[in-house]
Design a protein around this motif. Structure first.
Motif, short mmCIF file in Angstrom:
data_model
loop_
_atom_site.label_atom_id
_atom_site.label_comp_id
_atom_site.label_asym_id
_atom_site.label_seq_id
_atom_site.Cartn_x
_atom_site.Cartn_y
_atom_site.Cartn_z
N ALA A 40 0.92 -1.35 0.12
CA ALA A 40 0.09 0.05 0.15
C ALA A 40 0.63 1.28 -0.11
O ALA A 40 0.51 2.40 -0.58
N TRP A 43 3.05 1.06 -3.77
CA TRP A 43 2.35 1.17 -5.11
C TRP A 43 2.48 2.55 -5.58
O TRP A 43 2.38 2.43 -7.20
N ARG A 47 3.45 2.92 -9.61
CA ARG A 47 2.61 3.42 -10.47
C ARG A 47 3.02 4.85 -11.21
O ARG A 47 2.91 4.78 -12.54
N GLY A 162 -5.80 -5.08 -8.79
CA GLY A 162 -6.84 -3.77 -8.79
C GLY A 162 -7.90 -3.96 -9.89
O GLY A 162 -8.93 -3.66 -9.83
N LEU A 179 -14.13 -1.90 -2.35
CA LEU A 179 -12.81 -1.30 -3.22
C LEU A 179 -12.68 0.05 -2.74
O LEU A 179 -11.59 0.51 -2.64
N ARG A 180 -13.98 0.86 -2.39
CA ARG A 180 -13.60 2.24 -2.17
C ARG A 180 -12.85 2.43 -0.65
O ARG A 180 -11.89 3.23 -0.51
N THR A 183 -9.17 1.63 -1.14
CA THR A 183 -8.65 2.55 -1.79
C THR A 183 -8.10 4.07 -0.97
O THR A 183 -6.91 4.47 -0.61
N ARG A 184 -9.41 4.04 -0.12
CA ARG A 184 -9.14 5.17 0.92
C ARG A 184 -8.29 4.74 2.27
O ARG A 184 -7.29 5.56 2.75
N ALA A 186 -5.41 2.97 1.71
CA ALA A 186 -4.01 2.97 1.45
C ALA A 186 -3.64 4.45 1.50
O ALA A 186 -2.41 4.69 1.92
#
Length: 348
Positions: A40, A43, A47, A162, A179-180, A183-184, A186
């Motif tokens: 986390a 990444w 990216r 992902g 999923l949200r 993401t939050r 991370a």
């Protein structure tokens, strides 16, 4: 009422069984949990590089950054604790003589009970503890090595994972909410580690400066130990205070010096942990101090020191998940320690 009580009992039994399973599977799950935490954090680096270079280059850069961080962390832990442990072993005879003199001082002033209680502890026990610390450091290196292997494998598949999560998010609101939340989480973990790192560096430098000013031996080592332990809320700062305080009592042979060291280090930890860190973290990382303490002790109970470290990130993940669903938002409010907007007291 019977059905309600049965559900609560079933949930309690499930939680206990899950805790037992986590404890028994520590050898595998603890490195995996740390690897997911590291992924986390790493990444965004991968990216960002992959946006300007081939995917393999992005992976290599992310792995290299993770490797450097883990090696530096391992070196800091090994150097700080190892140096103190070796100093204790090398000066065992001197410490034993100083310890015996303190027992004689207590007996000469009629404090027989205290002397008898203190006499149950021998410096040889302290030496054995120091030797055990050195052995534990070898286990830390193995743990970090296994974690790095999981990180490399995870970074290879993080893009695929992902896309799979995004596809599952299209199947229903529950999957999209998860999923949200991930993401939050991370993003919050990166902010949390940034704040922790800044405050750990500041605390380590402050402890080192005070130890040098005080004339305490191994000043640099105490600064590094304070830096490392500051990543573990509550337990870490407490140990970073107690270790140098006990060492000061042995070195100076004076309880006044020990009290001075304890008070100064307590002031440093209070200033960083209770004043500066909340200002840097802000409302985005607001967590209930009580729940943070529970997470740290629960993690320590399950996985020892690694669990104490990973407890707060686990709490952040639980908070993000609970915020996504209507039925569990009350749990998120409990974990955050904040009043709901409707229940907030009026200003003034």
């Amino acid at each position: 009422m019977t059905d309600h009580a049965s559900r609560w009992m079933l949930g309690l039994c499930t939680a206990i069984l899950a805790a037992v399973a986590l404890h028994l599977a520590e050898a595998v799950l603890a490195p995996v949990a740390f690897a997911l935490f590291a992924i986390a954090l790493a990444w965004p680096v991968q990216r960002a590089v992959q946006a300007r270079a081939p995917k393999l280059v992005g992976l290599l850069v992310a792995v290299l950054v993770t490797l450097v961080v883990l090696v530096l962390l391992a070196l800091a832990i090994g150097w700080g604790f190892g140096r103190v442990a070796r100093w204790v072993i090398a000066n065992a005879a001197q410490l034993q003589a100083l310890y015996a003199a303190k027992l004689d001082w207590l007996e000469a002033r009629g404090i027989g009970a205290a002397a008898a209680l203190a006499g149950e502890f021998d410096m040889r026990q302290l030496v054995r503890i120091a030797q055990a610390v050195i052995l534990q450091l070898q286990g830390v290196l193995g743990f970090l090595g296994l974690t790095l292997v999981f990180v490399i494998l995870g970074l290879l598949e993080v893009g695929v994972a992902g896309r799979q999560l995004a596809r599952l998010g299209q199947d229903g609101p529950a999957a999209a909410g998860v999923l949200r939340a991930l993401t939050r989480t991370a993003g919050k973990l990166r902010a949390y580690m940034l704040v922790r790192t800044v405050m750990s560096v500041a605390t380590g430098l402050a402890v080192w400066g005070f130890a040098r000013l005080m004339g305490l031996e191994l000043a640099a080592e105490w600064g590094v130990i304070a830096f490392v332990l500051n990543y573990i809320p509550f337990i870490g700062p407490l140990l970073a205070i107690l270790f140098p305080t006990f060492f000061a009592a042995l070195q100076f042979g004076s309880w006044q010096a020990a009290v001075t060291v304890f008070a100064a280090l307590q002031a440093i930890q209070f200033l960083s942990g209770s004043t500066l860190e909340p200002r840097l973290a802000g409302a985005r990382l607001a967590l209930s101090p009580f729940m943070v303490l529970v997470a740290v002790f629960l993690g320590a109970l399950l996985w020892g020191i690694p669990g104490a470290f990973i407890g707060v990130p686990g709490l952040i993940l639980a908070l993000a998940l609970c915020e996504e669903f209507e039925g569990s938002r009350w749990v998120a409010e409990l974990l955050s320690g904040r009043l709901p907007a409707a229940a907030a007291p009026p200003p003034g």
